[in-house]
Design a protein around this motif. Structure first.
Motif, PDB file in Angstrom:
ATOM      1  N   ALA A 238       0.833  -1.200   0.000  1.00 51.48           N
ATOM      2  CA  ALA A 238       0.000   0.000   0.000  1.00 51.48           C
ATOM      3  C   ALA A 238       0.868   1.250   0.000  1.00 51.48           C
ATOM      4  N   SER A 239       1.940   1.224   0.778  1.00 53.84           N
ATOM      5  CA  SER A 239       2.879   2.349   0.792  1.00 53.84           C
ATOM      6  C   SER A 239       3.472   2.558  -0.594  1.00 53.84           C
ATOM      7  N   ARG A 240       3.833   1.438  -1.245  1.00 53.38           N
ATOM      8  CA  ARG A 240       4.374   1.518  -2.605  1.00 53.38           C
ATOM      9  C   ARG A 240       3.325   2.049  -3.588  1.00 53.38           C
ATOM     10  N   ASP A 241       2.063   1.638  -3.429  1.00 51.90           N
ATOM     11  CA  ASP A 241       0.988   2.126  -4.301  1.00 51.90           C
ATOM     12  C   ASP A 241       0.841   3.644  -4.187  1.00 51.90           C
TER      13      ASP A 241
ATOM     14  N   ASN B  33      -2.621   9.847 -22.832  1.00 49.86           N
ATOM     15  CA  ASN B  33      -1.551   9.594 -21.858  1.00 49.86           C
ATOM     16  C   ASN B  33      -1.964  10.055 -20.470  1.00 49.86           C
ATOM     17  N   ASP B  34      -2.581  11.236 -20.423  1.00 47.50           N
ATOM     18  CA  ASP B  34      -2.967  11.771 -19.109  1.00 47.50           C
ATOM     19  C   ASP B  34      -4.106  10.973 -18.492  1.00 47.50           C
ATOM     20  N   GLU B  35      -4.997  10.447 -19.343  1.00 47.49           N
ATOM     21  CA  GLU B  35      -6.044   9.578 -18.809  1.00 47.49           C
ATOM     22  C   GLU B  35      -5.433   8.315 -18.201  1.00 47.49           C
ATOM     23  N   ALA B  36      -4.369   7.803 -18.845  1.00 51.41           N
ATOM     24  CA  ALA B  36      -3.668   6.627 -18.303  1.00 51.41           C
ATOM     25  C   ALA B  36      -3.019   6.966 -16.964  1.00 51.41           C
ATOM     26  N   TYR B  37      -2.439   8.185 -16.850  1.00 51.76           N
ATOM     27  CA  TYR B  37      -1.849   8.602 -15.572  1.00 51.76           C
ATOM     28  C   TYR B  37      -2.934   8.723 -14.492  1.00 51.76           C
ATOM     29  N   ALA B  38      -4.081   9.309 -14.879  1.00 53.13           N
ATOM     30  CA  ALA B  38      -5.180   9.457 -13.916  1.00 53.13           C
ATOM     31  C   ALA B  38      -5.692   8.094 -13.472  1.00 53.13           C
ATOM     32  N   TYR B  39      -5.779   7.152 -14.423  1.00 51.19           N
ATOM     33  CA  TYR B  39      -6.215   5.792 -14.089  1.00 51.19           C
ATOM     34  C   TYR B  39      -5.232   5.141 -13.112  1.00 51.19           C
ATOM     35  N   THR B  40      -3.930   5.336 -13.367  1.00 53.37           N
ATOM     36  CA  THR B  40      -2.896   4.772 -12.482  1.00 53.37           C
ATOM     37  C   THR B  40      -3.004   5.361 -11.077  1.00 53.37           C
ATOM     38  N   ILE B  41      -3.190   6.688 -11.012  1.00 54.56           N
ATOM     39  CA  ILE B  41      -3.347   7.338  -9.703  1.00 54.56           C
ATOM     40  C   ILE B  41      -4.530   6.740  -8.956  1.00 54.56           C
ATOM     41  N   ALA B  42      -5.679   6.669  -9.631  1.00 57.44           N
ATOM     42  CA  ALA B  42      -6.897   6.184  -8.981  1.00 57.44           C
ATOM     43  C   ALA B  42      -6.769   4.720  -8.557  1.00 57.44           C
ATOM     44  N   GLU B  43      -6.235   3.893  -9.449  1.00 62.59           N
ATOM     45  CA  GLU B  43      -6.098   2.470  -9.138  1.00 62.59           C
ATOM     46  C   GLU B  43      -5.187   2.254  -7.939  1.00 62.59           C
ATOM     47  N   ASN B  44      -4.081   2.975  -7.893  1.00 59.77           N
ATOM     48  CA  ASN B  44      -3.153   2.832  -6.763  1.00 59.77           C
ATOM     49  C   ASN B  44      -3.753   3.340  -5.463  1.00 59.77           C
ATOM     50  N   LEU B  45      -4.500   4.423  -5.522  1.00 56.18           N
ATOM     51  CA  LEU B  45      -5.137   4.946  -4.310  1.00 56.18           C
ATOM     52  C   LEU B  45      -6.184   3.970  -3.777  1.00 56.18           C
ATOM     53  N   ILE B  46      -6.951   3.359  -4.671  1.00 61.78           N
ATOM     54  CA  ILE B  46      -7.967   2.382  -4.227  1.00 61.78           C
ATOM     55  C   ILE B  46      -7.291   1.156  -3.619  1.00 61.78           C
ATOM     56  N   ASP B  47      -6.221   0.678  -4.247  1.00 63.07           N
ATOM     57  CA  ASP B  47      -5.508  -0.477  -3.703  1.00 63.07           C
ATOM     58  C   ASP B  47      -4.920  -0.162  -2.322  1.00 63.07           C
ATOM     59  N   ALA B  48      -4.383   1.047  -2.169  1.00 68.95           N
ATOM     60  CA  ALA B  48      -3.838   1.443  -0.870  1.00 68.95           C
ATOM     61  C   ALA B  48      -4.945   1.520   0.173  1.00 68.95           C
ATOM     62  N   ALA B  49      -6.083   2.088  -0.210  1.00 64.04           N
ATOM     63  CA  ALA B  49      -7.217   2.177   0.714  1.00 64.04           C
ATOM     64  C   ALA B  49      -7.700   0.789   1.123  1.00 64.04           C
ATOM     65  N   HIS B  50      -7.659  -0.160   0.199  1.00 66.13           N
ATOM     66  CA  HIS B  50      -8.072  -1.536   0.497  1.00 66.13           C
ATOM     67  C   HIS B  50      -7.227  -2.120   1.634  1.00 66.13           C
ATOM     68  N   ALA B  51      -5.919  -1.931   1.574  1.00 61.90           N
ATOM     69  CA  ALA B  51      -5.037  -2.459   2.622  1.00 61.90           C
ATOM     70  C   ALA B  51      -5.218  -1.716   3.938  1.00 61.90           C
ATOM     71  N   LEU B  52      -5.551  -0.430   3.859  1.00 63.86           N
ATOM     72  CA  LEU B  52      -5.666   0.384   5.071  1.00 63.86           C
ATOM     73  C   LEU B  52      -6.983   0.188   5.811  1.00 63.86           C
ATOM     74  N   LEU B  53      -8.065   0.019   5.061  1.00 67.71           N
ATOM     75  CA  LEU B  53      -9.388   0.110   5.663  1.00 67.71           C
ATOM     76  C   LEU B  53      -9.966  -1.217   6.122  1.00 67.71           C
ATOM     77  N   LEU B  54      -9.474  -2.321   5.579  1.00 65.01           N
ATOM     78  CA  LEU B  54     -10.042  -3.607   5.976  1.00 65.01           C
ATOM     79  C   LEU B  54      -9.519  -4.038   7.342  1.00 65.01           C
ATOM     80  N   SER B  55     -10.296  -4.830   8.036  1.00 66.21           N
ATOM     81  CA  SER B  55      -9.984  -5.261   9.407  1.00 66.21           C
ATOM     82  C   SER B  55      -8.739  -6.134   9.454  1.00 66.21           C
TER      83      SER B  55
END
Length: 618
Positions: free
Chosen positions: A453-456, A553-575
């Motif tokens: 998650a930190s890496r994401d 290209n920028d849409e791909a960057y935005a997708y990468t940002i969003a995907e990584n943030l969601i993955d990080a949130a997944h590790a942080l928020l689950l019990s």
């Protein structure tokens, strides 16, 4: 400098004392063996519990009486108030239990530690326990040679009990031999001066030996051998309580603000208890005599009377303080404060968090949350939106539409200051946890997920650097078509930041994989919709190929940002609970399912796409 000189001075003084009085070496050996037994017991319980203590602590402290009961039971079983107190401090530091619950456990631990005095006075000095020590040590060593973690833990417990028995035997023999050549009781000090002097001696002994049990053992052995008077022994017991608060407070100072508050509470409780015992020592001695007569303790059985006194003044302290625990909690929160660390420095990776796997993982999770906070602010700035706007209820559609300029941002500098240093600290702390502790598979997986998650988060910030360059060029373009597409990218990321923030504000355990899967589905749907609009604009000749390429290209960057943030949130928020993880894994959608659902929804407009206000996050 003082610490470096203290050790050689101590060695010299002990060497001289052993030379001056050979019998003193038996007493000192008894203390050393007893302390080593305590260390072995602590090691055994840490290995053997395998998270049981942590789990019980989390689920047994929702009421004050439960917290006190937990402290009594665990300290009675483990015979180590220091271990229970330090684990409690680490849990309060990690905000896994409340400060009030921690105070309750500390009060219970003080009561639980009195059982040690009863065991030593009622059993340890009346039975030839040295005969039981040898078999315990043999069984302990045999079990310790096994590779199985549980058997090793049992081996440490056997060794601990064996060395405790051996230490008590040496102490008893040492003081009896001491009595033949030297009478310490001749130096007894009567009255209040004696109470204060021997209280100070008991406190100093506990600080030096780091164990109130060891001080009580010395006191009871000396009292049994007639080397200390009963009145002075009572004062030594009071001093042992004070000393235990100092040793725990020293450990608590390595914790964060919550741990320090609990350490202060421990000192206040023990000082209050000691003050009451000193002021009312005559009345309490009278009460001990009356209670001893009622429960059948002989008039001349000063060992059991000392144990009764030790229990009585601790019980009185609990009875006086218990009604005011909530008020004490409020005052500690109000008065014990310090300035928060700067955003670029770790806030939760403290030494005390390494004591248990649960507190270590919680500290890492909170620090990754701190890293996400920094990234949240940086990405919001990169989108030319103020964080206060994203975190509020204001319309993001209006905020994006009304942007007049792209905020300047040196992403490289911000990354070095607020992201890279924290990420490095998290990685180093996780390595330290894995090196110091033997972790179960569950905790290893949680640490790996948090490290990822930190890496994401780092990858999301790096993608923001590339996106911001083109936003600075085209984000406020005169061409309404170009502006509209970049506004769509900004709005998509701003909504995601708001939705993740709202999920993070929910109660612990309330967030499920389904909540995060909805974000993934929304991202995939928006991604397909935006790409289709860009392609349609190219077909209709509304966008030049040069601008369209940059947008893709920028849409791909935005997708990468969003995907990584969601993955990080997944590790942080689950019990952290294994059962909850299993349930979430069963409910979670895989990537193919999300893509299949998104393909069916791609033709429909994004919720709120043409609305003036943003839809409420579910």
């Amino acid at each position: 400098m003082m610490r470096r000189t203290l050790l050689p001075v101590t060695f010299v003084l002990l060497a001289w004392a052993f030379w001056a009085s050979p019998h003193l070496s038996d007493v000192a050996a008894g203390v050393a063996l007893f302390l080593f037994g305590m260390i072995a017991l602590e090691t055994g319980f840490k290995t053997f519990t395998g998270g049981t203590l942590e789990s019980a602590l989390r689920h047994s402290t929702d009421r004050l009486w439960k917290s006190i009961g937990f402290g009594i039971v665990t300290t009675t079983v483990m015979q180590s108030s220091t271990l229970v107190s330090l684990v409690t401090i680490s849990f309060v530091s990690a905000e896994m239990i409340s400060l009030a619950a921690g105070i309750g456990v500390i009060m219970g631990a003080n009561l639980g530690t009195t059982t040690g005095a009863w065991l030593i006075a009622g059993f340890g000095l009346r039975v030839d326990i040295a005969a039981y020590a040898a078999p315990m040590l043999v069984f302990g060593v045999i079990l310790l040679l096994n590779r199985d973690r549980i058997l090793k833990g049992i081996g440490y417990l056997f060794l601990g009990v064996g060395f405790l028995f051996l230490g008590i035997h040496f102490m008893k023999e040492g003081f009896e031999a001491f009595q033949e050549g030297f009478d310490l009781a001749a130096y007894a000090v009567p009255g209040l001066a004696g109470v204060l002097l021997f209280t100070a001696i008991g406190m100093l002994m506990t600080v030096v030996m780091q164990s109130s049990h060891a001080t009580l053992l010395v006191t009871i052995a000396a009292l049994a051998a007639g080397q200390v008077t009963y009145d002075n022994a009572l004062a030594l017991a009071i001093g042992a309580n004070l000393g235990s608060a100092i040793t725990t407070a020293a450990g608590g100072m390595a914790a964060n603000l919550g741990g320090r508050r609990l350490a202060v509470a421990h000192v206040l409780f023990n000082v209050l208890t000691a003050a009451i015992a000193i002021l009312l020592i005559e009345q309490m001695a009278w009460a001990v005599e009356r209670i001893a007569g009622m429960v059948g303790i002989a008039k001349d059985d000063y060992l059991l009377k000392l144990a009764l006194f030790h229990t009585l003044f601790n019980l009185l302290g609990v009875a006086i303080l218990a009604p005011f625990v909530r008020m004490l909690e409020r005052e500690l929160i109000r008065r014990v404060r310090f300035a928060p660390r700067p955003a670029e420095q770790p806030r939760y990776l403290y030494e005390d968090a390494l004591k248990t796997p649960a507190t270590a993982v919680t500290a890492v999770r909170r620090e990754v949350g701190h890293l996400l906070d920094n990234a949240h602010g940086l990405i919001a700035h990169g989108l030319s939106l103020r964080r206060a706007v994203i975190d509020s209820e204001r319309s993001l559609t209006e905020a994006v539409r009304n942007t007049r300029r792209i905020m300047p941002l040196d992403v490289d500098d911000a990354y070095e200051q607020k992201i890279k240093s924290l990420h490095s600290a998290i990685v180093a702390f996780i390595a330290d946890v894995q090196q110091r502790r033997e972790l179960s598979e569950h905790w290893v997986r949680r640490l790996y997920a948090l490290q990822q998650a930190s890496r994401d988060i780092v990858e999301a910030v790096k993608a923001m650097k590339h996106l911001h360059k083109n936003l600075a060029r085209y984000g406020t373009a005169f061409d309404p078509m170009v502006r509209r597409h970049y506004d769509a990218l900004r709005l998509q990321l701003a909504r995601l930041l708001r939705e993740i923030g709202q999920l993070r504000n929910q109660e612990p355990g309330a967030v499920t994989s389904l909540s995060l899967d909805s974000l993934k589905l929304s991202l995939e749907t928006s991604h397909r919709s935006l790409m289709e609009k860009i392609n349609q604009a190219i077909r209709d000749h509304h966008l030049s190929a040069h601008i369209a390429t940059s947008l893709m290209n920028d849409e791909a960057y935005a997708y990468t940002i969003a995907e990584n943030l969601i993955d990080a949130a997944h590790a942080l928020l689950l019990s952290d609970e294994p059962a909850d993880h299993l349930a979430d894994e069963r409910l979670a959608l895989d990537r193919q399912e999300i893509e299949r659902m998104a393909s069916g929804a791609a033709e429909r407009p994004h919720p709120g796409e043409h609305a003036d206000e943003d839809p409420k996050a579910s």
